[in-house]
Design a protein around this motif. Sequence first.
Motif, PDB file in Angstrom:
ATOM      1  N   ASP A  59       0.995  -1.235  -0.078  1.00 36.60           N
ATOM      2  CA  ASP A  59       0.048  -0.119  -0.203  1.00 36.60           C
ATOM      3  C   ASP A  59       0.732   1.034   0.095  1.00 36.60           C
ATOM      4  O   ASP A  59       0.612   2.134  -0.572  1.00 36.60           O
ATOM      5  N   LEU A  60       1.971   1.278   0.521  1.00 37.95           N
ATOM      6  CA  LEU A  60       2.748   2.500   0.768  1.00 37.95           C
ATOM      7  C   LEU A  60       3.209   2.808  -0.583  1.00 37.95           C
ATOM      8  O   LEU A  60       3.371   4.100  -1.122  1.00 37.95           O
ATOM      9  N   VAL A  61       3.846   1.812  -1.450  1.00 37.51           N
ATOM     10  CA  VAL A  61       4.070   2.079  -2.728  1.00 37.51           C
ATOM     11  C   VAL A  61       2.931   2.387  -3.630  1.00 37.51           C
ATOM     12  O   VAL A  61       3.155   3.480  -4.423  1.00 37.51           O
ATOM     13  N   LYS A  62       1.995   2.083  -3.573  1.00 39.67           N
ATOM     14  CA  LYS A  62       0.652   2.393  -4.237  1.00 39.67           C
ATOM     15  C   LYS A  62       0.376   3.548  -4.080  1.00 39.67           C
ATOM     16  O   LYS A  62       0.191   4.696  -5.046  1.00 39.67           O
ATOM     17  N   THR A  63       0.299   4.159  -2.694  1.00 41.04           N
ATOM     18  CA  THR A  63       0.221   5.588  -2.229  1.00 41.04           C
ATOM     19  C   THR A  63       1.089   6.647  -2.665  1.00 41.04           C
ATOM     20  O   THR A  63       0.997   7.716  -3.178  1.00 41.04           O
ATOM     21  N   HIS A  64       2.257   6.303  -2.550  1.00 42.01           N
ATOM     22  CA  HIS A  64       3.603   7.306  -2.556  1.00 42.01           C
ATOM     23  C   HIS A  64       4.339   7.228  -3.664  1.00 42.01           C
ATOM     24  O   HIS A  64       4.782   8.377  -4.098  1.00 42.01           O
ATOM     25  N   VAL A  65       4.555   6.291  -4.421  1.00 38.80           N
ATOM     26  CA  VAL A  65       5.216   6.124  -5.357  1.00 38.80           C
ATOM     27  C   VAL A  65       4.778   5.128  -6.429  1.00 38.80           C
ATOM     28  O   VAL A  65       5.294   4.065  -6.804  1.00 38.80           O
ATOM     29  N   PRO A  66       3.558   5.580  -7.127  1.00 40.10           N
ATOM     30  CA  PRO A  66       2.714   4.430  -7.907  1.00 40.10           C
ATOM     31  C   PRO A  66       3.360   3.988  -9.232  1.00 40.10           C
ATOM     32  O   PRO A  66       3.210   2.999  -9.764  1.00 40.10           O
ATOM     33  N   LEU A  67       4.402   4.837  -9.678  1.00 40.97           N
ATOM     34  CA  LEU A  67       5.261   4.490 -10.869  1.00 40.97           C
ATOM     35  C   LEU A  67       5.818   3.142 -10.672  1.00 40.97           C
ATOM     36  O   LEU A  67       6.091   2.487 -11.594  1.00 40.97           O
ATOM     37  N   ILE A  68       6.408   2.927  -9.605  1.00 36.73           N
ATOM     38  CA  ILE A  68       6.947   1.480  -9.120  1.00 36.73           C
ATOM     39  C   ILE A  68       6.182   0.500  -9.536  1.00 36.73           C
ATOM     40  O   ILE A  68       6.640  -0.472 -10.358  1.00 36.73           O
ATOM     41  N   GLN A  69       5.125   0.540  -8.903  1.00 39.62           N
ATOM     42  CA  GLN A  69       4.057  -0.622  -9.441  1.00 39.62           C
ATOM     43  C   GLN A  69       3.411  -0.842 -10.878  1.00 39.62           C
ATOM     44  O   GLN A  69       3.468  -1.839 -11.373  1.00 39.62           O
ATOM     45  N   GLN A  70       3.476   0.383 -11.357  1.00 39.37           N
ATOM     46  CA  GLN A  70       3.045   0.728 -12.857  1.00 39.37           C
ATOM     47  C   GLN A  70       4.119  -0.106 -13.960  1.00 39.37           C
ATOM     48  O   GLN A  70       3.924  -0.951 -14.639  1.00 39.37           O
ATOM     49  N   ALA A  71       5.527  -0.067 -13.222  1.00 33.04           N
ATOM     50  CA  ALA A  71       6.512  -0.597 -14.183  1.00 33.04           C
ATOM     51  C   ALA A  71       6.629  -2.314 -13.691  1.00 33.04           C
ATOM     52  O   ALA A  71       6.941  -2.838 -14.679  1.00 33.04           O
ATOM     53  N   LEU A  72       6.344  -2.373 -12.406  1.00 26.57           N
ATOM     54  CA  LEU A  72       6.654  -3.799 -12.091  1.00 26.57           C
ATOM     55  C   LEU A  72       5.506  -4.646 -12.862  1.00 26.57           C
ATOM     56  O   LEU A  72       5.742  -6.202 -12.732  1.00 26.57           O
ATOM     57  N   ALA A  73       4.468  -4.225 -13.177  1.00 29.01           N
ATOM     58  CA  ALA A  73       3.352  -4.980 -13.871  1.00 29.01           C
ATOM     59  C   ALA A  73       3.961  -5.675 -15.067  1.00 29.01           C
ATOM     60  O   ALA A  73       3.136  -6.602 -15.497  1.00 29.01           O
ATOM     61  N   TYR A  74       5.036  -4.997 -15.566  1.00 23.99           N
ATOM     62  CA  TYR A  74       5.567  -5.515 -16.866  1.00 23.99           C
ATOM     63  C   TYR A  74       6.792  -6.470 -16.593  1.00 23.99           C
ATOM     64  O   TYR A  74       7.214  -7.178 -17.344  1.00 23.99           O
ATOM     65  N   VAL A  75       6.926  -6.648 -15.237  1.00 22.97           N
ATOM     66  CA  VAL A  75       8.291  -7.446 -15.132  1.00 22.97           C
ATOM     67  C   VAL A  75       7.847  -9.005 -15.035  1.00 22.97           C
ATOM     68  O   VAL A  75       7.304  -9.273 -14.139  1.00 22.97           O
ATOM     69  N   ALA A  76       8.513  -9.604 -15.840  1.00 18.41           N
ATOM     70  CA  ALA A  76       8.601 -11.219 -15.966  1.00 18.41           C
ATOM     71  C   ALA A  76       7.234 -11.776 -15.486  1.00 18.41           C
ATOM     72  O   ALA A  76       6.173 -11.359 -16.467  1.00 18.41           O
ATOM     73  N   HIS A  77       7.155 -12.802 -14.519  1.00 23.40           N
ATOM     74  CA  HIS A  77       5.965 -13.644 -14.273  1.00 23.40           C
ATOM     75  C   HIS A  77       5.853 -13.818 -12.834  1.00 23.40           C
ATOM     76  O   HIS A  77       6.818 -13.716 -12.281  1.00 23.40           O
ATOM     77  N   PRO A  78       4.605 -14.128 -12.438  1.00 26.20           N
ATOM     78  CA  PRO A  78       4.460 -14.238 -11.213  1.00 26.20           C
ATOM     79  C   PRO A  78       5.513 -15.143 -10.243  1.00 26.20           C
ATOM     80  O   PRO A  78       5.885 -14.841  -9.136  1.00 26.20           O
ATOM     81  N   VAL A  79       5.889 -16.246 -10.797  1.00 28.72           N
ATOM     82  CA  VAL A  79       6.769 -17.131 -10.213  1.00 28.72           C
ATOM     83  C   VAL A  79       8.240 -16.397  -9.903  1.00 28.72           C
ATOM     84  O   VAL A  79       8.805 -16.299  -8.941  1.00 28.72           O
ATOM     85  N   ILE A  80       8.606 -15.713 -11.053  1.00 27.78           N
ATOM     86  CA  ILE A  80       9.834 -14.720 -10.792  1.00 27.78           C
ATOM     87  C   ILE A  80       9.747 -13.818  -9.826  1.00 27.78           C
ATOM     88  O   ILE A  80      10.438 -13.543  -9.146  1.00 27.78           O
ATOM     89  N   ARG A  81       8.543 -13.122 -10.016  1.00 25.83           N
ATOM     90  CA  ARG A  81       8.137 -11.787  -9.099  1.00 25.83           C
ATOM     91  C   ARG A  81       8.446 -12.093  -7.751  1.00 25.83           C
ATOM     92  O   ARG A  81       8.606 -11.426  -6.708  1.00 25.83           O
ATOM     93  N   ASN A  82       7.922 -13.767  -7.436  1.00 26.58           N
ATOM     94  CA  ASN A  82       7.592 -13.909  -6.149  1.00 26.58           C
ATOM     95  C   ASN A  82       9.100 -14.252  -5.378  1.00 26.58           C
ATOM     96  O   ASN A  82       9.214 -14.189  -4.206  1.00 26.58           O
ATOM     97  N   ARG A  83      10.130 -14.430  -6.272  1.00 26.74           N
ATOM     98  CA  ARG A  83      11.544 -14.531  -5.782  1.00 26.74           C
ATOM     99  C   ARG A  83      12.638 -13.458  -6.135  1.00 26.74           C
ATOM    100  O   ARG A  83      13.248 -12.893  -5.259  1.00 26.74           O
TER     101      ARG A  83
END
Length: 281
Positions: free
Chosen positions: A83-107
């Motif tokens: 929630d802190l990322v979503k509220t204060h620096v949403p660009l990080i989450q906007q970019a992470l939506a493109y990064v790899a796949h769930p299995v890779i993002r989990n690690r």
Amino acid sequence: MKPSRFHYVRPRSIPEAVMALQRHNSKVLSGGQSLTPLLSMRLASPDVLVDINGLTELSGIELRGSDLWIGAIARHQEVLTHDLVKTHVPLIQQALAYVAHPVIRNRGTSVGSIAHADPAGELTAVAALLGARIHASGQQGPREILAADFFVGPLESSLEHGELVTGVSFPVLDATWGSSCAEVARRHGDYALAGVCALVRVLDGLIVAARISIFSVAGTPLVIDVMDVHEDPEKLNLKVQALIDPDTDIHATSDYRRQLVKTLVVQALTEARVHAELRQS
């Protein structure tokens, strides 16, 4: 293939990790999603592998004054849903939506992705655009490195031998700022053929600041202030095209990448403005 022989170290503190990294040809293991394939293909053959996953002080996401701090072992998925990322620096989450796949993002780790300094990485572009500060610890003690000074070439940073990245601080963006990330890849989760992050500030319905960060078209992210040309698509494209020099490779030609950038810049700026207006509504 299998990795070449290496000595494995799992330190119990940051000073112990820094000490282990003083050895010749050492590498840090955090998420390992970039390093492990390099090890398996023997494109990287460290003598010492320093696993920092036991350093709990490098975990977590928190506000520190006017910055959002992300620790070196915070996983992509944690950052993507925090929630802190979503509220204060949403660009990080906007970019992470493109990064790899769930299995890779989990690690995989967000800070590790930045430290890897891949010019095709979304988070390198985010760090450069936001003017993030990379925190590092070495034998001379801790220091901060501006993103503009951190990325020096493809997979190259200004880290000195034996330094450990402990976290990254991003400036908090108030509701007058809007952001967006747009890219084109052959498949979702693949490295981008070209991508653009955009940041705009809207006051009383007018854009008063606009800049972009282009990735996957040069050896480092390319940050451009486009406030003077953002209202004129032709002038905007001329300014951007004069500053990029994309390569031709097996994935795309230089001309195709230029055409992608032309389209993505307009898309990202438009979406960033809409995002700013939504944050203020």
